[in-house]
Design a protein around this motif. Structure first.
Motif, short mmCIF file in Angstrom:
data_model
loop_
_atom_site.label_atom_id
_atom_site.label_comp_id
_atom_site.label_asym_id
_atom_site.label_seq_id
_atom_site.Cartn_x
_atom_site.Cartn_y
_atom_site.Cartn_z
N GLN A 1 16.08 12.67 -0.16
CA GLN A 1 15.50 13.87 0.44
C GLN A 1 13.98 13.84 0.31
O GLN A 1 13.26 14.18 1.25
N ALA A 2 13.48 13.44 -0.86
CA ALA A 2 12.03 13.34 -1.07
C ALA A 2 11.44 12.29 -0.12
O ALA A 2 10.36 12.49 0.43
N ALA A 3 12.17 11.20 0.07
CA ALA A 3 11.71 10.15 0.97
C ALA A 3 11.57 10.68 2.40
O ALA A 3 10.60 10.37 3.10
N ASP A 4 12.54 11.48 2.83
CA ASP A 4 12.46 12.08 4.17
C ASP A 4 11.24 12.98 4.29
O ASP A 4 10.55 12.97 5.32
N VAL B 1 14.91 2.57 -3.86
CA VAL B 1 15.81 1.59 -4.44
C VAL B 1 16.76 2.29 -5.40
O VAL B 1 16.32 3.04 -6.27
N ASP B 2 18.05 2.06 -5.21
CA ASP B 2 19.06 2.54 -6.15
C ASP B 2 19.11 1.53 -7.29
O ASP B 2 19.59 0.41 -7.11
N ALA B 3 18.62 1.92 -8.45
CA ALA B 3 18.46 0.99 -9.58
C ALA B 3 19.77 0.81 -10.35
O ALA B 3 19.85 1.05 -11.54
N GLY C 1 0.78 -1.21 0.00
CA GLY C 1 0.00 0.00 0.00
C GLY C 1 0.82 1.27 0.00
O GLY C 1 0.27 2.34 -0.11
N GLY C 2 2.13 1.17 0.11
CA GLY C 2 2.98 2.34 0.19
C GLY C 2 3.51 2.82 -1.14
O GLY C 2 2.98 2.51 -2.20
N ILE C 3 4.59 3.57 -1.07
CA ILE C 3 5.23 4.17 -2.24
C ILE C 3 6.61 3.56 -2.40
O ILE C 3 7.34 3.40 -1.43
N ALA C 4 6.97 3.24 -3.65
CA ALA C 4 8.32 2.79 -3.96
C ALA C 4 8.91 3.76 -4.97
O ALA C 4 8.25 4.16 -5.92
N ILE C 5 10.17 4.16 -4.75
CA ILE C 5 10.88 5.04 -5.66
C ILE C 5 12.11 4.30 -6.17
O ILE C 5 12.94 3.86 -5.39
N LEU C 6 12.21 4.17 -7.49
CA LEU C 6 13.38 3.55 -8.13
C LEU C 6 14.19 4.66 -8.76
O LEU C 6 13.72 5.36 -9.65
N SER C 7 15.41 4.84 -8.30
CA SER C 7 16.28 5.91 -8.77
C SER C 7 17.38 5.34 -9.65
O SER C 7 18.12 4.45 -9.24
N ALA D 1 18.59 13.19 -4.20
CA ALA D 1 17.32 13.92 -4.25
C ALA D 1 16.16 12.99 -3.88
O ALA D 1 15.21 13.41 -3.21
N CYS D 2 16.24 11.73 -4.29
CA CYS D 2 15.20 10.75 -3.94
C CYS D 2 15.17 10.52 -2.44
O CYS D 2 14.09 10.40 -1.85
#
Length: 76
Positions: A22-25, A37-39, A6-12, A19-20
């Protein structure tokens, strides 16, 4: 972070990891802690990881800069 249904995943992909994070914080401060995740696995793409993230998160965001080959397209 571990996968949270149900959450958010960010693949960078590339130089935007800082920056990702920082956005996560900022998201976490609003009660929406994402998985980041560092892709580094872009080629070849880690399909098992991407499938796991997609199954366990409501939102999957890809971040890339100057990436050739369409990382977001590969993820889709």
């Amino acid at each position: 972070s571990g996968a949270q249904t149900g959450g958010i995943a960010i693949l960078s992909l590339g130089p935007r990891l800082g920056a990702c994070l920082q956005a996560a914080d900022m998201l976490a401060a609003r009660g929406l802690p994402p998985t980041v995740v560092d892709a580094r696995f872009a080629k070849p793409i880690d399909t098992a990881l991407v499938e796991n993230l997609a199954r366990n998160h409501a939102v999957l965001i890809t971040i890339e800069e100057g990436s050739e080959g369409g990382f977001a397209t590969q993820v889709c």
